[in-house]
Write a protein that holds these residues in place. Structure first.
Motif, PDB file in Angstrom:
ATOM      1  N   HIS A  74     -13.358 -20.155  80.664  1.00 27.38           N
ATOM      2  CA  HIS A  74     -14.122 -19.057  81.292  1.00 27.38           C
ATOM      3  C   HIS A  74     -13.753 -17.746  80.610  1.00 27.38           C
ATOM      4  O   HIS A  74     -12.675 -17.195  80.854  1.00 27.38           O
ATOM      5  N   HIS A  76     -15.534 -13.890  78.698  1.00 31.54           N
ATOM      6  CA  HIS A  76     -16.673 -12.982  78.417  1.00 31.54           C
ATOM      7  C   HIS A  76     -16.313 -12.185  77.158  1.00 31.54           C
ATOM      8  O   HIS A  76     -16.285 -10.959  77.190  1.00 31.54           O
ATOM      9  N   ARG A  83     -13.400   0.133  78.562  1.00 33.86           N
ATOM     10  CA  ARG A  83     -13.320   0.587  79.951  1.00 33.86           C
ATOM     11  C   ARG A  83     -11.877   0.879  80.367  1.00 33.86           C
ATOM     12  O   ARG A  83     -11.523   0.724  81.532  1.00 33.86           O
ATOM     13  N   TYR A  96     -12.933  -1.332  92.500  1.00 35.74           N
ATOM     14  CA  TYR A  96     -13.857  -1.958  91.534  1.00 35.74           C
ATOM     15  C   TYR A  96     -15.287  -1.776  92.032  1.00 35.74           C
ATOM     16  O   TYR A  96     -16.186  -1.444  91.249  1.00 35.74           O
ATOM     17  N   ILE A 106     -19.427  -3.422  85.257  1.00 39.06           N
ATOM     18  CA  ILE A 106     -20.192  -4.295  84.358  1.00 39.06           C
ATOM     19  C   ILE A 106     -21.326  -3.500  83.691  1.00 39.06           C
ATOM     20  O   ILE A 106     -21.598  -3.661  82.508  1.00 39.06           O
ATOM     21  N   TYR A 146     -23.793  -9.440  79.520  1.00 36.22           N
ATOM     22  CA  TYR A 146     -23.743  -7.978  79.404  1.00 36.22           C
ATOM     23  C   TYR A 146     -25.015  -7.462  78.723  1.00 36.22           C
ATOM     24  O   TYR A 146     -25.019  -6.385  78.137  1.00 36.22           O
ATOM     25  N   HIS A 180     -25.718 -11.503  86.424  1.00 35.14           N
ATOM     26  CA  HIS A 180     -24.361 -10.919  86.446  1.00 35.14           C
ATOM     27  C   HIS A 180     -24.457  -9.561  87.137  1.00 35.14           C
ATOM     28  O   HIS A 180     -24.327  -9.490  88.344  1.00 35.14           O
ATOM     29  N   PHE A 212     -23.265 -14.782  88.966  1.00 35.96           N
ATOM     30  CA  PHE A 212     -22.250 -14.083  89.771  1.00 35.96           C
ATOM     31  C   PHE A 212     -22.817 -13.983  91.182  1.00 35.96           C
ATOM     32  O   PHE A 212     -23.703 -13.183  91.452  1.00 35.96           O
ATOM     33  N   HIS A 240     -19.762 -18.052  89.390  1.00 38.79           N
ATOM     34  CA  HIS A 240     -18.692 -17.158  89.837  1.00 38.79           C
ATOM     35  C   HIS A 240     -18.846 -17.105  91.354  1.00 38.79           C
ATOM     36  O   HIS A 240     -19.816 -16.516  91.860  1.00 38.79           O
ATOM     37  N   GLN A 243     -15.428 -14.630  94.810  1.00 44.24           N
ATOM     38  CA  GLN A 243     -14.418 -13.801  94.134  1.00 44.24           C
ATOM     39  C   GLN A 243     -14.041 -12.575  94.964  1.00 44.24           C
ATOM     40  O   GLN A 243     -12.863 -12.356  95.240  1.00 44.24           O
ATOM     41  N   HIS A 263     -13.229 -18.670  90.139  1.00 44.11           N
ATOM     42  CA  HIS A 263     -12.621 -17.593  90.955  1.00 44.11           C
ATOM     43  C   HIS A 263     -12.129 -18.170  92.279  1.00 44.11           C
ATOM     44  O   HIS A 263     -10.972 -18.494  92.411  1.00 44.11           O
ATOM     45  N   ASP A 314     -10.666 -15.623  81.814  1.00 41.11           N
ATOM     46  CA  ASP A 314     -11.717 -14.696  82.263  1.00 41.11           C
ATOM     47  C   ASP A 314     -11.744 -13.469  81.359  1.00 41.11           C
ATOM     48  O   ASP A 314     -12.208 -12.402  81.769  1.00 41.11           O
ATOM     49  N   ASN A 316     -12.259 -10.338  79.803  1.00 40.70           N
ATOM     50  CA  ASN A 316     -13.412  -9.435  79.942  1.00 40.70           C
ATOM     51  C   ASN A 316     -12.885  -8.004  80.034  1.00 40.70           C
ATOM     52  O   ASN A 316     -11.693  -7.790  80.285  1.00 40.70           O
ATOM     53  N   PRO A 317     -13.790  -7.019  79.843  1.00 35.54           N
ATOM     54  CA  PRO A 317     -13.305  -5.628  79.780  1.00 35.54           C
ATOM     55  C   PRO A 317     -13.007  -4.997  81.132  1.00 35.54           C
ATOM     56  O   PRO A 317     -12.487  -3.877  81.179  1.00 35.54           O
ATOM     57  N   GLY A 318     -13.338  -5.676  82.233  1.00 37.19           N
ATOM     58  CA  GLY A 318     -13.184  -5.038  83.532  1.00 37.19           C
ATOM     59  C   GLY A 318     -12.037  -5.577  84.367  1.00 37.19           C
ATOM     60  O   GLY A 318     -11.199  -4.824  84.856  1.00 37.19           O
ATOM     61  N   THR A 319     -11.988  -6.879  84.513  1.00 39.44           N
ATOM     62  CA  THR A 319     -11.051  -7.444  85.489  1.00 39.44           C
ATOM     63  C   THR A 319      -9.878  -8.183  84.856  1.00 39.44           C
ATOM     64  O   THR A 319      -8.917  -8.508  85.556  1.00 39.44           O
TER      65      THR A 319
END
Ligand code: NIG
Ligand code: FE
Length: 406
Positions: A74, A76, A83, A96, A106, A146, A180, A212, A240, A243, A263, A314, A316-319
């Motif tokens: 998993h 992204h 970010r 968030y 996102i 994205y 997403h 998601f 997803h 979560q 998740h 997972d 990814n740029p956020g979580t």
């Protein structure tokens, strides 16, 4: 013909359930591969010289532990933009959800990523995938999600597909993360588009479809519609689910025969039992659980419900900005309640199960030869040495892809 033999393995962690207690350790072992496939994995004392293909590259593990290559089921990793500022805002107390509601989250990554060419996207993904390989990941799932626009999503999928063609990277499995972030315009029109030309065009590029399902994202009914449309094109569902809140996504995964539900922090035990009965793999993402706070990843609860468990980054740029499977295996133990052996299995054969791949994740004759040689004799270090520099070298498809630096 390519061939390789690893001598002097102190502890070969096969993750082979037929060898008894996980992770199926064989002491003083050797591993032999021919054309990318394992032809011998067992005690060195039983290896005949004639079992070693002529011209094989012979390497020595010097008593270190050897594990299956990690299967990160998993991620992204195809994104542009940065970010880091949001990460700092969250640390200062902004949630968030608040960041997402003000157009960040996102959506911020969508603005940067949707503008990128396939070349730019593939280059960004390649850098992350290289770091993954150096950390022992030999198979990586790569999601779109994205784009938030048909053409931009297809460019993300094409970039993910390009990763598959580069030899010096983990094997990539591509997933169309169709639902997403929410669109600016009417969501019905967006879901209609995704369920018609989206799935039709994604099926030429991807193996799985994902959504998601959460408050502030997509509903169970929208995800169900997507899965029905996707199945008509041969895309298998992933989701997803549960979560940020209990959404009902896990029950949908069970009913829709999804390959995995990911998740699951807010899942009830009834949800997890439904996943178990339906044979859906539960994927825990303990890095994202750690960064976001909230309930812990339900590793032990999944096992108690009888579920197959995978652990993934997972990335990814956020979580969860991390490419490290060893770190996730550590967190699966520290936060998710798994034993080191259960966490190692979740990061190897569990990940393979979450991708429907029956040819990897176990070091046994006939399987793909993807393996990690550790720097130490103790395989427990993969969980125990938090954030440690534990990987000496990596074997990818029977080739020495990351040679030892020492
Ligand atoms: O898996 N849950 C939704 N998607 C990602 C986060 C993506 C992002 O924040 O950019 C996740 O945590
Ligand atoms: Fe994710």
């Amino acid at each position: 013909m390519s061939a390789l033999v690893v001598h002097g393995i102190g502890a070969l962690c096969t993750c082979d359930p037929s060898l008894g207690e996980a992770p199926g350790v064989v002491r003083d072992a050797a591993l032999v591969a021919r054309d990318g496939v394992i032809v011998y994995a067992g005690p060195e004392s039983e290896l005949e010289r004639s079992d070693i293909p002529r011209g094989a590259l012979e390497i020595h593990a010097r008593g270190a532990a050897v594990l299956p290559g990690f299967v990160d089921a998993h991620t992204h990793i195809v994104w542009l933009g940065d970010r880091g500022d949001e990460y700092a805002q969250r640390a200062a107390g902004v949630s968030y959800e608040e960041i997402a509601a003000s157009g960040g989250g996102i959506r911020a990554t969508v603005r940067a990523t949707a503008a990128g060419s396939v070349e730019e996207l593939a280059t960004a993904g390649r850098e992350r995938a290289r770091r993954m390989l150096a950390g022992g990941t030999t198979t990586v799932e790569v999601k779109s999600g994205y784009g938030l626009d048909h053409d931009a999503e297809m460019r993300q999928l094409d970039a993910a597909d390009r990763l598959r063609r580069w030899e010096d990277l983990p094997d990539a499995v591509v997933t169309y993360l169709a639902l997403h972030a929410l669109p600016d315009g009417p969501r019905d029109a967006y879901v209609d588009d995704v369920c018609s030309r989206g799935v039709a065009d994604a099926a030429k590029r991807a193996s799985f479809v994902d959504a998601f399902c959460d408050a502030g994202a997509y509903t169970v009914a929208e995800c169900e519609r997507l899965f029905t449309a996707a199945r008509g094109h041969g895309l298998r569902p992933k989701i997803h689910a549960e979560q940020r809140s209990r959404s009902g996504g896990a029950l949908l995964a069970a009913q829709a025969g999804a390959v995995s539900a990911d998740h699951l922090e807010h899942a009830t035990n009834t949800d997890l039992e439904a996943l178990s009965s339906a044979g859906v793999v539960g994927v825990i993402l303990p890095g994202a659980s750690l960064v976001l706070g909230g309930p812990p990843p339900p590793g032990r609860r999944l096992l108690e419900a009888g579920c197959r468990v995978a652990v993934a980054t997972d990335c990814n740029p956020g979580t969860c900005y991390s490419e490290s499977m060893p770190l996730m295996i550590s967190l699966a133990v520290a936060l998710g309640g798994l034993t080191p052996a259960q966490a190692l299995v979740a990061g190897t054969s569990g990940g393979a199960a979450a991708l429907g791949l029956a040819d990897r994740g176990v070091l046994r004759r006939g399987f793909r030869c993807d393996a990690v040689i550790l720097k130490t004799p103790s395989w427990v270090d993969v969980a125990y040495h938090l954030g440690g520099d534990i990987v000496a070298s990596v074997i990818l498809d029977g080739r020495l892809a990351v040679p030892s630096k020492t």
